[in-house]
Design a protein around this motif. Structure first.
Motif, PDB file in Angstrom:
ATOM      1  N   PHE A   1      -3.097  -7.865  -0.234  1.00  0.00           N
ATOM      2  CA  PHE A   1      -4.506  -7.603   0.080  1.00  0.00           C
ATOM      3  C   PHE A   1      -5.367  -8.190  -1.031  1.00  0.00           C
ATOM      4  O   PHE A   1      -5.154  -7.913  -2.206  1.00  0.00           O
ATOM      5  CB  PHE A   1      -4.777  -6.102   0.190  1.00  0.00           C
ATOM      6  CG  PHE A   1      -6.243  -5.782   0.416  1.00  0.00           C
ATOM      7  CD1 PHE A   1      -6.796  -5.892   1.689  1.00  0.00           C
ATOM      8  CD2 PHE A   1      -7.066  -5.422  -0.641  1.00  0.00           C
ATOM      9  CE1 PHE A   1      -8.152  -5.618   1.897  1.00  0.00           C
ATOM     10  CE2 PHE A   1      -8.410  -5.150  -0.440  1.00  0.00           C
ATOM     11  CZ  PHE A   1      -8.959  -5.248   0.831  1.00  0.00           C
TER      12      PHE A   1
ATOM     13  N   HIS B   1      -9.365   0.270  -1.908  1.00  0.00           N
ATOM     14  CA  HIS B   1      -8.177  -0.040  -1.103  1.00  0.00           C
ATOM     15  C   HIS B   1      -7.154  -0.826  -1.925  1.00  0.00           C
ATOM     16  O   HIS B   1      -5.946  -0.533  -1.870  1.00  0.00           O
ATOM     17  CB  HIS B   1      -8.591  -0.839   0.128  1.00  0.00           C
ATOM     18  CG  HIS B   1      -7.445  -1.124   1.056  1.00  0.00           C
ATOM     19  ND1 HIS B   1      -6.785  -0.137   1.771  1.00  0.00           N
ATOM     20  CD2 HIS B   1      -6.821  -2.295   1.374  1.00  0.00           C
ATOM     21  CE1 HIS B   1      -5.822  -0.680   2.482  1.00  0.00           C
ATOM     22  NE2 HIS B   1      -5.817  -1.984   2.263  1.00  0.00           N
TER      23      HIS B   1
ATOM     24  N   SER C   1     -13.241  -2.185  -0.804  1.00  0.00           N
ATOM     25  CA  SER C   1     -12.081  -3.065  -1.021  1.00  0.00           C
ATOM     26  C   SER C   1     -11.426  -2.778  -2.367  1.00  0.00           C
ATOM     27  O   SER C   1     -10.187  -2.840  -2.486  1.00  0.00           O
ATOM     28  CB  SER C   1     -12.511  -4.534  -0.959  1.00  0.00           C
ATOM     29  OG  SER C   1     -12.955  -4.887   0.337  1.00  0.00           O
TER      30      SER C   1
ATOM     31  N   LYS D   1      -3.137   0.152  -3.150  1.00  0.00           N
ATOM     32  CA  LYS D   1      -1.946  -0.688  -3.029  1.00  0.00           C
ATOM     33  C   LYS D   1      -1.289  -0.872  -4.393  1.00  0.00           C
ATOM     34  O   LYS D   1      -0.060  -0.856  -4.524  1.00  0.00           O
ATOM     35  CB  LYS D   1      -2.324  -2.063  -2.458  1.00  0.00           C
ATOM     36  CG  LYS D   1      -2.950  -2.035  -1.069  1.00  0.00           C
ATOM     37  CD  LYS D   1      -1.940  -1.674  -0.017  1.00  0.00           C
ATOM     38  CE  LYS D   1      -2.538  -1.817   1.382  1.00  0.00           C
ATOM     39  NZ  LYS D   1      -1.602  -1.345   2.432  1.00  0.00           N
TER      40      LYS D   1
END
Length: 209
Positions: free
Chosen positions: A150, A96, A93, A100
């Protein structure tokens, strides 16, 4: 610019160290400050000459990232099942979320401004582990990364996560993990490397940083 696998192994160790500390905090409410301090310090290291300098230099990396290095070796090797699934989820995470972040110039600028405030704050405290410093880094995370579409969902014992001090520690460690994920990308690391470059990365995790 060419980067070697050693640099990627250092960044990956830092990511997994942050992820493991978050997982332990969420479950048990305890923090290993020895492993947390180099991660939190890394947030304030902006212009390092070498990748290892971000985590205390070549020699200090041996101890400073020992936890993350062990976890990374387990995940990349044959002991993945021995690792807390939450640790792996948090690590992925972080990577990720950073992917972003790099596309959001306004958010990057906001983090830069907040970082300046935290750096000035450090002049008044001896250690980045001081609760005011941790709260400052936590606030930086709250004001920036936690507002992105996110978000990293942290699961654990609500009795711990509802305590302000522990919540601040969790957010500060998440910030350090995203910082490590940024380093991972800057030194050429990609998510697919976790599958297709396993052997090369494992060799570096086994070698001396």
């Amino acid at each position: 610019m060419q980067h070697d696998v050693k640099e990627q192994a250092i960044a990956l160790s830092a990511i997994f160290q942050a992820a493991e500390l978050v997982a332990t905090l969420a479950r048990k409410g305890t923090l290993d400050e020895t492993h947390a301090e180099p991660l939190l310090n890394s947030i304030l290291v902006v212009n390092a000459e070498r990748t290892e300098d971000i985590y205390g230099g070549q020699f200090d990396c041996q101890g400073n990232l020992a936890l993350g290095r062990r976890i990374a070796k387990q995940v990349m090797g044959k002991e993945r099942e021995a690792v807390n699934p939450d640790t792996i989820r948090y690590a992925l995470s972080m990577i990720h979320l950073e992917s972003k972040l790099q596309k959001d110039d306004a958010m990057l600028s906001a983090i830069g401004r907040q970082l300046g405030q935290v750096e000035r704050q450090k002049e008044h405290f001896e250690s980045v582990l001081h609760e005011n410093m941790v709260a400052g880094i936590s606030g930086m995370y709250q004001d920036t990364l936690s507002k992105m579409s996110f978000r990293i969902q942290v699961h654990g014992d609500s009795r711990h996560l509802q305590q302000p001090q522990i919540a601040n520690q969790v957010r500060a460690l998440l910030m350090s993990g995203v910082r490590a994920a940024m380093l991972w990308r800057q030194v050429g690391g990609r998510r697919w490397h976790l599958i297709f470059k396993r052997k090369a990365i494992l060799q570096q995790l086994d070698a001396r940083f």
